[in-house]
Design a protein around this motif. Structure first.
Motif, PDB file in Angstrom:
ATOM      1  N   ILE A 114       5.288   6.891  19.644  1.00  0.00           N
ATOM      2  CA  ILE A 114       4.233   7.446  18.542  1.00  0.00           C
ATOM      3  C   ILE A 114       2.948   6.529  18.770  1.00  0.00           C
ATOM      4  N   ASP A 115       1.780   7.481  18.904  1.00  0.00           N
ATOM      5  CA  ASP A 115       0.639   6.940  19.069  1.00  0.00           C
ATOM      6  C   ASP A 115       0.146   5.951  17.773  1.00  0.00           C
ATOM      7  N   ASP A 116       0.226   6.704  16.721  1.00  0.00           N
ATOM      8  CA  ASP A 116      -0.402   5.961  15.472  1.00  0.00           C
ATOM      9  C   ASP A 116       0.807   5.911  14.363  1.00  0.00           C
ATOM     10  N   LEU A 117       1.547   4.896  14.689  1.00  0.00           N
ATOM     11  CA  LEU A 117       2.962   4.731  13.878  1.00  0.00           C
ATOM     12  C   LEU A 117       2.742   4.494  12.507  1.00  0.00           C
ATOM     13  N   ARG A 118       1.431   3.639  12.344  1.00  0.00           N
ATOM     14  CA  ARG A 118       1.287   3.576  10.715  1.00  0.00           C
ATOM     15  C   ARG A 118       1.203   4.846   9.994  1.00  0.00           C
ATOM     16  N   LEU A 127       0.716  -1.197  -0.026  1.00  0.00           N
ATOM     17  CA  LEU A 127      -0.035  -0.143  -0.159  1.00  0.00           C
ATOM     18  C   LEU A 127       0.873   1.368   0.029  1.00  0.00           C
ATOM     19  N   ILE A 128       2.040   1.214   0.890  1.00  0.00           N
ATOM     20  CA  ILE A 128       2.844   2.357   0.920  1.00  0.00           C
ATOM     21  C   ILE A 128       3.562   2.570  -0.516  1.00  0.00           C
ATOM     22  N   VAL A 129       4.110   1.535  -1.169  1.00  0.00           N
ATOM     23  CA  VAL A 129       4.654   1.443  -2.368  1.00  0.00           C
ATOM     24  C   VAL A 129       3.570   1.875  -3.407  1.00  0.00           C
ATOM     25  N   ARG A 130       2.412   1.678  -3.411  1.00  0.00           N
ATOM     26  CA  ARG A 130       1.546   2.064  -4.348  1.00  0.00           C
ATOM     27  C   ARG A 130       1.196   3.533  -4.262  1.00  0.00           C
ATOM     28  N   MET A 131       1.000   3.898  -2.907  1.00  0.00           N
ATOM     29  CA  MET A 131       0.717   5.310  -2.820  1.00  0.00           C
ATOM     30  C   MET A 131       1.916   6.121  -3.287  1.00  0.00           C
ATOM     31  N   LEU A 132       3.371   5.777  -3.095  1.00  0.00           N
ATOM     32  CA  LEU A 132       4.434   6.389  -3.578  1.00  0.00           C
ATOM     33  C   LEU A 132       4.664   6.448  -4.883  1.00  0.00           C
ATOM     34  N   THR A 133       4.184   5.325  -5.590  1.00  0.00           N
ATOM     35  CA  THR A 133       4.417   5.171  -6.929  1.00  0.00           C
ATOM     36  C   THR A 133       3.314   6.273  -7.839  1.00  0.00           C
ATOM     37  N   VAL A 145      12.067   4.824  -1.423  1.00  0.00           N
ATOM     38  CA  VAL A 145      11.400   5.770  -0.413  1.00  0.00           C
ATOM     39  C   VAL A 145      10.814   5.143   0.690  1.00  0.00           C
ATOM     40  N   ALA A 146      10.033   4.048   0.253  1.00  0.00           N
ATOM     41  CA  ALA A 146       9.310   3.293   1.430  1.00  0.00           C
ATOM     42  C   ALA A 146      10.297   2.587   2.255  1.00  0.00           C
ATOM     43  N   GLN A 147      11.320   2.071   1.704  1.00  0.00           N
ATOM     44  CA  GLN A 147      12.379   1.524   2.652  1.00  0.00           C
ATOM     45  C   GLN A 147      13.071   2.682   3.725  1.00  0.00           C
ATOM     46  N   GLU A 148      13.328   3.746   2.831  1.00  0.00           N
ATOM     47  CA  GLU A 148      13.992   4.981   3.448  1.00  0.00           C
ATOM     48  C   GLU A 148      13.210   5.354   4.744  1.00  0.00           C
ATOM     49  N   ALA A 149      11.760   5.393   4.410  1.00  0.00           N
ATOM     50  CA  ALA A 149      10.889   5.650   5.526  1.00  0.00           C
ATOM     51  C   ALA A 149      10.846   4.675   6.876  1.00  0.00           C
ATOM     52  N   PHE A 150      10.969   3.386   6.396  1.00  0.00           N
ATOM     53  CA  PHE A 150      10.967   2.525   7.444  1.00  0.00           C
ATOM     54  C   PHE A 150      12.270   2.696   8.277  1.00  0.00           C
ATOM     55  N   VAL A 151      13.372   2.933   7.482  1.00  0.00           N
ATOM     56  CA  VAL A 151      14.600   2.964   8.291  1.00  0.00           C
ATOM     57  C   VAL A 151      14.584   4.357   9.276  1.00  0.00           C
ATOM     58  N   ARG A 152      14.034   5.428   8.737  1.00  0.00           N
ATOM     59  CA  ARG A 152      13.869   6.442   9.512  1.00  0.00           C
ATOM     60  C   ARG A 152      13.135   6.505  10.567  1.00  0.00           C
ATOM     61  N   VAL A 153      11.998   5.882  10.606  1.00  0.00           N
ATOM     62  CA  VAL A 153      11.093   5.796  11.707  1.00  0.00           C
ATOM     63  C   VAL A 153      11.689   4.880  12.601  1.00  0.00           C
ATOM     64  N   VAL A 179       6.027  10.284   7.049  1.00  0.00           N
ATOM     65  CA  VAL A 179       7.249  10.449   6.547  1.00  0.00           C
ATOM     66  C   VAL A 179       7.484   9.848   5.323  1.00  0.00           C
ATOM     67  N   ALA A 180       6.810   8.915   4.664  1.00  0.00           N
ATOM     68  CA  ALA A 180       6.955   8.438   3.417  1.00  0.00           C
ATOM     69  C   ALA A 180       6.589   9.389   2.237  1.00  0.00           C
ATOM     70  N   GLY A 181       5.597  10.041   2.550  1.00  0.00           N
ATOM     71  CA  GLY A 181       4.851  11.074   1.773  1.00  0.00           C
ATOM     72  C   GLY A 181       5.623  12.177   1.620  1.00  0.00           C
ATOM     73  N   ASN A 182       6.379  12.592   2.847  1.00  0.00           N
ATOM     74  CA  ASN A 182       7.478  13.806   2.807  1.00  0.00           C
ATOM     75  C   ASN A 182       8.655  13.550   2.049  1.00  0.00           C
ATOM     76  N   LEU A 183       9.085  12.394   2.314  1.00  0.00           N
ATOM     77  CA  LEU A 183      10.406  12.045   1.544  1.00  0.00           C
ATOM     78  C   LEU A 183      10.222  12.083   0.156  1.00  0.00           C
ATOM     79  N   ALA A 184       8.888  11.427  -0.400  1.00  0.00           N
ATOM     80  CA  ALA A 184       8.640  11.584  -1.722  1.00  0.00           C
ATOM     81  C   ALA A 184       8.603  13.077  -2.335  1.00  0.00           C
ATOM     82  N   THR A 185       8.108  13.916  -1.502  1.00  0.00           N
ATOM     83  CA  THR A 185       7.970  15.417  -1.813  1.00  0.00           C
ATOM     84  C   THR A 185       9.107  15.790  -1.904  1.00  0.00           C
ATOM     85  N   ASP A 186      10.184  15.469  -0.979  1.00  0.00           N
ATOM     86  CA  ASP A 186      11.613  15.824  -1.178  1.00  0.00           C
ATOM     87  C   ASP A 186      12.187  15.393  -2.392  1.00  0.00           C
TER      88      ASP A 186
END
Length: 179
Positions: free
Chosen positions: A59-63, A24-30, A42-50, A69-76
């Motif tokens: 963090i209350d809602d980690l998902r 789902l994360i990869v589809r969103m980022l694609t 980017v998905a992998q980088e998001a998991f590593v960063r978190v 985080v993944a969306g912000n990395l994609a924007t970057d």
């Protein structure tokens, strides 16, 4: 011991998110980035960063946080891609002939031909023009241009060929009109 359990629970939560939501994360980022491989990076980088955040267990809602985080990395990535394109853009008006041409008539004719080529290049579709200028005036390889434009090397070759044909046709049409 409680801190260790929180870290363990958080790692288990991240692992669960990874198993259940990776695609789902990869589809969103694609959808955002346009390239599956880059989305996976980017998905992998998001998991590593978190996971490397010392306070990620709190963090209350980690998902949701991971998706943000993944969306912000994609924007970057998109911003960097745009900056790179702007930096690499070649100014067509800067194409000029050296002044060392011995004949004034030949120099004038050459400058007129360059002006026709400039006009023809300016008339090209943006992606075709970019590929052509990068290859012919920046001496970049088809492979490099393809990677930057996120198209196949074959597509870059087609863009360059289309641009060459367009320029030749423009010069021929101008010659026919004047001669």
């Amino acid at each position: 011991m409680a801190a260790q359990l929180d870290g363990f629970r958080s790692s288990a939560t991240l692992e669960s998110i990874y198993r259940n939501d990776w695609s789902l994360i990869v589809r969103m980022l694609t959808l955002k980035l346009g390239v599956v491989e880059e989305a996976q990076d980017v998905a992998q980088e998001a998991f590593v960063r978190v996971s490397s955040r010392p306070d990620h267990a709190a963090i209350d809602d980690l998902r949701s946080y991971l998706f943000r985080v993944a969306g912000n990395l994609a924007t970057d990535r998109l911003r960097e891609r745009q900056r790179r394109r702007e930096r690499d853009r070649v100014d067509v008006t800067a194409i000029d002939l050296p002044d060392g041409d011995p004949s004034a008539d030949r120099r004038i004719a050459s400058r007129q031909e360059v002006a026709r080529v400039r006009t023809a290049i300016a008339d090209l579709p943006e992606r075709c023009r970019h590929a052509f200028l990068q290859h012919r005036f920046e001496a970049r390889s088809y492979t490099d241009i393809a990677a930057e434009m996120e198209v196949t090397e074959s597509m870059v070759r087609k863009y360059v060929l289309r641009a060459v044909r367009h320029c030749m046709a423009a010069i021929a049409a101008e010659d026919d009109a004047h001669g």
